[in-house]
Each structure stands twice: as structure tokens, then as C-alpha cells.
Design an enzyme around this catalytic site. Sequence first.
Site, PDB file in Angstrom:
ATOM      1  N   GLN A   1       0.854  -1.421   0.107  1.00 24.32           N
ATOM      2  CA  GLN A   1      -0.037   0.128  -0.013  1.00 24.32           C
ATOM      3  C   GLN A   1       0.744   1.244  -0.004  1.00 24.32           C
ATOM      4  O   GLN A   1       1.733   1.464   0.936  1.00 24.32           O
ATOM      5  CB  GLN A   1      -0.944   0.240   1.340  1.00 24.32           C
ATOM      6  CG  GLN A   1      -1.677   1.280   1.058  1.00 24.32           C
ATOM      7  CD  GLN A   1      -2.661   1.293   2.575  1.00 24.32           C
ATOM      8  OE1 GLN A   1      -2.645   0.402   3.219  1.00 24.32           O
ATOM      9  NE2 GLN A   1      -3.702   2.430   2.607  1.00 24.32           N
TER      10      GLN A   1
ATOM     11  N   HIS B   1      -8.283   2.686  -0.443  1.00 21.38           N
ATOM     12  CA  HIS B   1      -8.758   2.621  -1.809  1.00 21.38           C
ATOM     13  C   HIS B   1      -9.002   1.527  -2.381  1.00 21.38           C
ATOM     14  O   HIS B   1      -8.231   0.568  -1.966  1.00 21.38           O
ATOM     15  CB  HIS B   1      -7.811   3.642  -2.784  1.00 21.38           C
ATOM     16  CG  HIS B   1      -6.549   3.282  -2.601  1.00 21.38           C
ATOM     17  ND1 HIS B   1      -5.565   3.542  -1.548  1.00 21.38           N
ATOM     18  CD2 HIS B   1      -5.464   2.552  -3.501  1.00 21.38           C
ATOM     19  CE1 HIS B   1      -4.420   3.005  -1.531  1.00 21.38           C
ATOM     20  NE2 HIS B   1      -4.547   2.304  -2.583  1.00 21.38           N
TER      21      HIS B   1
ATOM     22  N   HIS C   1      -8.904  -0.676  -5.927  1.00 18.58           N
ATOM     23  CA  HIS C   1      -8.514  -0.682  -7.239  1.00 18.58           C
ATOM     24  C   HIS C   1      -9.600  -1.545  -8.060  1.00 18.58           C
ATOM     25  O   HIS C   1     -10.145  -2.618  -7.475  1.00 18.58           O
ATOM     26  CB  HIS C   1      -7.202  -1.380  -7.630  1.00 18.58           C
ATOM     27  CG  HIS C   1      -6.121  -0.639  -6.823  1.00 18.58           C
ATOM     28  ND1 HIS C   1      -5.154   0.068  -7.560  1.00 18.58           N
ATOM     29  CD2 HIS C   1      -5.651  -0.689  -5.473  1.00 18.58           C
ATOM     30  CE1 HIS C   1      -4.198   0.429  -6.703  1.00 18.58           C
ATOM     31  NE2 HIS C   1      -4.382  -0.153  -5.573  1.00 18.58           N
TER      32      HIS C   1
HETATM   33  P1  5GP Z   1      -1.495   1.365  -3.611  1.00 13.34           P
HETATM   34  O1  5GP Z   1      -0.279   1.106  -4.036  1.00 13.34           O
HETATM   35  O2  5GP Z   1      -1.669   2.201  -2.393  1.00 13.34           O
HETATM   36  O3  5GP Z   1      -2.527   0.279  -3.419  1.00 13.34           O
HETATM   37  O4  5GP Z   1      -2.275   2.395  -4.501  1.00 13.34           O
HETATM   38  C1  5GP Z   1      -2.028   3.480  -4.854  1.00 13.34           C
HETATM   39  C2  5GP Z   1      -2.422   4.027  -6.524  1.00 13.34           C
HETATM   40  O5  5GP Z   1      -2.574   5.461  -6.296  1.00 13.34           O
HETATM   41  C3  5GP Z   1      -1.357   3.540  -7.446  1.00 13.34           C
HETATM   42  O6  5GP Z   1      -1.814   2.684  -8.351  1.00 13.34           O
HETATM   43  C4  5GP Z   1      -0.858   4.986  -7.927  1.00 13.34           C
HETATM   44  O7  5GP Z   1      -0.575   4.812  -9.548  1.00 13.34           O
HETATM   45  C5  5GP Z   1      -1.895   5.753  -7.651  1.00 13.34           C
HETATM   46  N1  5GP Z   1      -1.643   7.042  -7.277  1.00 13.34           N
HETATM   47  C6  5GP Z   1      -0.816   7.719  -6.589  1.00 13.34           C
HETATM   48  N2  5GP Z   1      -0.762   9.022  -6.850  1.00 13.34           N
HETATM   49  C7  5GP Z   1      -1.669   9.323  -7.688  1.00 13.34           C
HETATM   50  C8  5GP Z   1      -2.338  10.700  -7.949  1.00 13.34           C
HETATM   51  O8  5GP Z   1      -1.758  11.695  -7.547  1.00 13.34           O
HETATM   52  N3  5GP Z   1      -3.442  10.755  -8.735  1.00 13.34           N
HETATM   53  C9  5GP Z   1      -3.812   9.345  -9.338  1.00 13.34           C
HETATM   54  N4  5GP Z   1      -5.018   9.590 -10.096  1.00 13.34           N
HETATM   55  N5  5GP Z   1      -3.366   8.258  -8.836  1.00 13.34           N
HETATM   56  C10 5GP Z   1      -2.313   8.171  -8.037  1.00 13.34           C
END
Ligand code: 5GP
Length: 114
Positions: free
Chosen positions: A94, A100, A102
Site C-alpha cells: 500500500q 482505496h 482498485h
Molecule cells: P496502492 O499502491 O496504495 O494500493 O495504490 C495507490 C495507487 O494510487 C497507485 O496505483 C498509484 O498509481 C495511484 N496514485 C498515486 N498518486 C496518484 C495521483 O496523484 N493521482 C492518481 N490518479 N493516482 C495516483
Amino acid sequence: MTDCLFCKIAQGEIQADVVFEDGDVVAFRDINPQTPVHVLVIPRKHIVGFSDLTEGDEWLVGKIARTAARIAEAEGVAESGYRCVVNNGPHAQQSVPHLHMHVLGGRQMSWPPG
Ligand code: 5GP
Ligand code: ZN
């Protein structure tokens, strides 16, 4: 929460390609899409992660899930299939500490995840 990227997106302080929003949730396209359809569904409420859900948040999880399903439908991947993923904590990688989900779809995926 003032210093949170996704809170800022939810508040419109940082631009994002929003595909759906209401008073409870916001859905926007991932900036680094891993599949042709890659949308993130977040609650407006700042919750760090799945482990930080508290009593009374149950309806919100349902709302996030239902929103994800509606987005899959709207994006045209409901029939071909899609994946809903919530990464929680370091082992799951994460990277943004605001809950969030996906919504990934539009190509054949493999299992198990890396
Ligand atoms: P995690 O790795 O925490 O499960 O997912 C975070 C997601 O947020 C990643 O897929 C990354 O690409 C996306 N993300 C990070 N920063 C931004 C941003 O500023 N805008 C958008 N639209 N997505 C973001
Ligand atoms: Zn936040």
C-alpha cells in the site's frame, strides 16, 4: 486530513480524472494504470486503510464495493471480468495511506499476484 493526497483529490484540490462522485465516495482513474481500465474508489472520509475501518463504517465498505461494480459496468468490463483489490500495509505495498479500492480490467490477468 490536510496532508493526504487522496483527501486533496476528493476535495478537488488536486486534479484527477474523476469518473464518479457523490457525497460519500469518489472514483478516479489511476495515474499509472496497470490495466486498460484502472479506477480507484475512495471514501471521502479519511480512513488510512482496511485495518482502520471502525464500527459504523460497514455501510461505507458496501458503498465502495457497489460503486466499484457500477464502474466496471460503465467501463464495459463487467462481462469480461475485472478485479477489485485493496492493498493494506507494507507487505501488500500500500503506497497511499487513504483507503482505496482498485478496479482493474480490460485484459487477461494472472493469479496469484506477485
Ligand atoms: P496502492 O499502491 O496504495 O494500493 O495504490 C495507490 C495507487 O494510487 C497507485 O496505483 C498509484 O498509481 C495511484 N496514485 C498515486 N498518486 C496518484 C495521483 O496523484 N493521482 C492518481 N490518479 N493516482 C495516483
Ligand atoms: Zn485522506
